[in-house]
Write an enzyme that holds these catalytic residues in place. Structure first.
Site, PDB file in Angstrom:
ATOM      1  CE  LYS A 145      -6.555  -9.505  -1.119  1.00 16.98           C
ATOM      2  NZ  LYS A 145      -7.710  -9.604  -0.731  1.00 16.98           N
TER       3      LYS A 145
ATOM      4  CE  LYS B 234      -4.349  -1.794   1.556  1.00 15.93           C
ATOM      5  NZ  LYS B 234      -5.522  -2.093   2.443  1.00 15.93           N
TER       6      LYS B 234
ATOM      7  CE  LYS C 213     -14.895  -6.968   1.902  1.00  9.90           C
ATOM      8  NZ  LYS C 213     -13.673  -6.264   2.655  1.00  9.90           N
TER       9      LYS C 213
HETATM   10  P1  ATP Z   1     -10.111  -4.787   0.534  1.00 10.99           P
HETATM   11  O1  ATP Z   1      -9.965  -4.875  -0.705  1.00 10.99           O
HETATM   12  O2  ATP Z   1     -10.926  -3.732   1.514  1.00 10.99           O
HETATM   13  O3  ATP Z   1      -8.580  -5.098   1.465  1.00 10.99           O
HETATM   14  P2  ATP Z   1     -10.740  -7.707   0.632  1.00 10.99           P
HETATM   15  O4  ATP Z   1     -11.421  -7.910  -0.238  1.00 10.99           O
HETATM   16  O5  ATP Z   1      -9.376  -7.937   0.593  1.00 10.99           O
HETATM   17  O6  ATP Z   1     -11.072  -6.171   0.985  1.00 10.99           O
HETATM   18  P3  ATP Z   1     -11.047  -8.118   3.663  1.00 10.99           P
HETATM   19  O7  ATP Z   1     -12.132  -7.475   4.450  1.00 10.99           O
HETATM   20  O8  ATP Z   1      -9.823  -7.581   3.821  1.00 10.99           O
HETATM   21  O9  ATP Z   1     -11.465  -8.273   2.260  1.00 10.99           O
HETATM   22  O10 ATP Z   1     -10.893  -9.641   4.170  1.00 10.99           O
HETATM   23  C1  ATP Z   1     -11.950 -10.579   4.738  1.00 10.99           C
HETATM   24  C2  ATP Z   1     -11.500 -11.900   4.540  1.00 10.99           C
HETATM   25  O11 ATP Z   1     -11.624 -12.376   3.144  1.00 10.99           O
HETATM   26  C3  ATP Z   1     -10.065 -12.250   4.755  1.00 10.99           C
HETATM   27  O12 ATP Z   1     -10.014 -13.390   5.800  1.00 10.99           O
HETATM   28  C4  ATP Z   1      -9.147 -12.421   3.884  1.00 10.99           C
HETATM   29  O13 ATP Z   1      -7.974 -13.290   3.772  1.00 10.99           O
HETATM   30  C5  ATP Z   1     -10.375 -13.091   2.897  1.00 10.99           C
HETATM   31  N1  ATP Z   1     -10.243 -12.763   1.398  1.00 10.99           N
HETATM   32  C6  ATP Z   1      -9.972 -11.615   0.684  1.00 10.99           C
HETATM   33  N2  ATP Z   1      -9.667 -11.570  -0.683  1.00 10.99           N
HETATM   34  C7  ATP Z   1      -9.509 -12.843  -0.754  1.00 10.99           C
HETATM   35  C8  ATP Z   1      -9.220 -13.586  -1.944  1.00 10.99           C
HETATM   36  N3  ATP Z   1      -9.219 -13.087  -3.067  1.00 10.99           N
HETATM   37  N4  ATP Z   1      -9.261 -14.844  -1.928  1.00 10.99           N
HETATM   38  C9  ATP Z   1      -9.409 -15.599  -0.633  1.00 10.99           C
HETATM   39  N5  ATP Z   1      -9.676 -14.941   0.505  1.00 10.99           N
HETATM   40  C10 ATP Z   1      -9.731 -13.653   0.525  1.00 10.99           C
END
Ligand code: ATP
Ligand code: LTN
Length: 350
Positions: free
Chosen positions: A207, A124, A210
């Site tokens: 990856k 980041k 969200k």
């Molecule tokens: P942001 O984009 O805001 O960082 P994010 O999509 O990475 O959000 P988080 O709220 O940070 O989501 O993560 C919630 C859970 O989902 C965590 O356990 C994280 O490891 C899992 N997770 C997030 N993205 C993935 C992915 N692409 N594949 C598998 N697990 C994921």
């Protein structure tokens, strides 16, 4: 004393599970397959706490109106995905003051070098101007360590990307225990065998996330209509090999990702998955089948989500029940931390 009671074997206590998820956008398929689905599938065997981490979400700028909506919407998704309020305590992090307090106390035992070495922070920080980046972004993993340690969690079920943060929580727990005596359970990360790293459909080298979910074609969101899901999967990046099998070749990561999604949802082995596609005519067939399994997995969640969002008062009631349970556990724990550090507790006798 009743002899038979004295000799009865005590039932083994359930393992305490804690995990968190940020209200930072619409929940996407990676969140579901990497984290939420496992929470739901194992909630009967465990003692469960799931935290909507709004204090983590504000480490990057959020629109206040949007954040409030996303927080309730995320709660509705978690219940709709199958978390049962009778078995799992679901709560909003900012409703439970010990989280912010524990973060401060743990800040004071966490070397700054540990935080500067975190991969997520480095990624980041690389794309951000340091004059604009919040201190919260560097401190993010300490707040997360507090979330985990306050509940004496044995297990932290997360996707692959969070493994390093859970390991840091272990290091912080061990350091605190060394400095002030045995206070914290040292937690274990629990990463699913399949689905731990769902990749972006538009770019399978990064990856699914969200906060990019409104970029067209990047992610399937849990609340997407079937037509939208079909469209996103149809546009997913593949390759020119025209071969439907698992592979760790980075050039084939798009197809590998689609097969991986199909595998977790159907619960089949890799061999069974490849057999399912043995007579497929091409990537069109693969995408059609992947789209279908996603749509049927998500349809009941979407329907329950709509009902829950129609009754916000009930949703808020469930969240306050979760917060009360969370305070009952984390309140005494934060007091124990203060006591060990040498802070005077209010109302403490001399
Ligand atoms: P942001 O984009 O805001 O960082 P994010 O999509 O990475 O959000 P988080 O709220 O940070 O989501 O993560 C919630 C859970 O989902 C965590 O356990 C994280 O490891 C899992 N997770 C997030 N993205 C993935 C992915 N692409 N594949 C598998 N697990 C994921
Ligand atoms: N950083 C995590 C969210 C999170 C979390 C936690 C996960 C905050 N606190 C405690 C497990 C345990 C993420 O998924 N980005």
């Amino acid at each position: 004393m009743n002899q038979s009671v004295a000799h009865e074997a005590k039932p083994k206590p359930r393992k305490r599970v804690l995990s968190g998820i940020q209200p930072s956008g619409d929940v996407q398929l990676g969140n579901y397959l990497g984290a939420i689905k496992g929470w739901v599938d194992r909630q009967d065997e465990k003692d469960n706490f799931f935290c909507i981490v709004d204090l983590h979400a504000i480490t990057v700028p959020q629109d206040p109106h949007e954040l409030r909506h996303q927080t309730r919407s995320l709660a509705a998704i978690l219940f709709a995905a199958g978390l049962d309020p009778a078995k799992s305590n679901v709560f909003i992090q900012s409703h439970v003051p010990p989280h912010a307090e524990a973060c401060w106390l743990l800040n004071c035992v966490t070397p700054i070098g540990w935080l500067e070495r975190m991969t997520q922070f480095k990624d980041k920080a690389r794309n951000e101007n340091r004059e604009r980046m919040s201190t919260g972004l560097l401190d993010y993993p300490v707040l997360m360590a507090g979330d985990i340690l306050l509940y004496s969690a044995d297990e932290v079920p997360v996707g692959e990307d969070q493994k390093q943060h859970v390991e840091l929580a272990r290091d912080i727990a061990e350091r605190f225990n060394r400095l002030f005596g045995d206070t914290f359970v040292v937690p274990e990360p629990v990463i699913p065998e399949a689905g731990a790293r769902v990749m972006g459909l538009d770019d399978p080298s990064r990856k699914m996330s969200k906060s990019f979910a409104d970029i067209r074609g990047h992610a399937v969101r849990l609340i997407d209509e079937p037509k939208e899901i079909e469209r996103t999967i149809n546009r997913a990046v593949t390759d020119s090999y025209n071969e439907i099998r698992f592979s760790d070749d980075p050039e084939r990561s798009g197809v590998n990702n689609l097969l991986g999604i199909y595998k977790v949802i159907t619960g089949k082995t890799a061999e069974e998955v490849e057999n399912d596609f043995a007579s497929a005519r091409g990537y069109g067939d693969l995408k059609r089948s992947v789209g279908e399994v996603i749509i049927s997995e998500l349809a009941p969640i979407r329907a329950r989500y709509a009902r829950l969002m129609d009754d916000i008062a009930e949703l808020d009631r469930l969240l306050s029940l979760g917060a009360a349970q969370a305070i009952a556990v984390s309140g005494p724990k934060v007091d124990e931390m203060k006591e060990r550090i040498g802070l005077v507790l209010q109302g403490d006798e001399l």
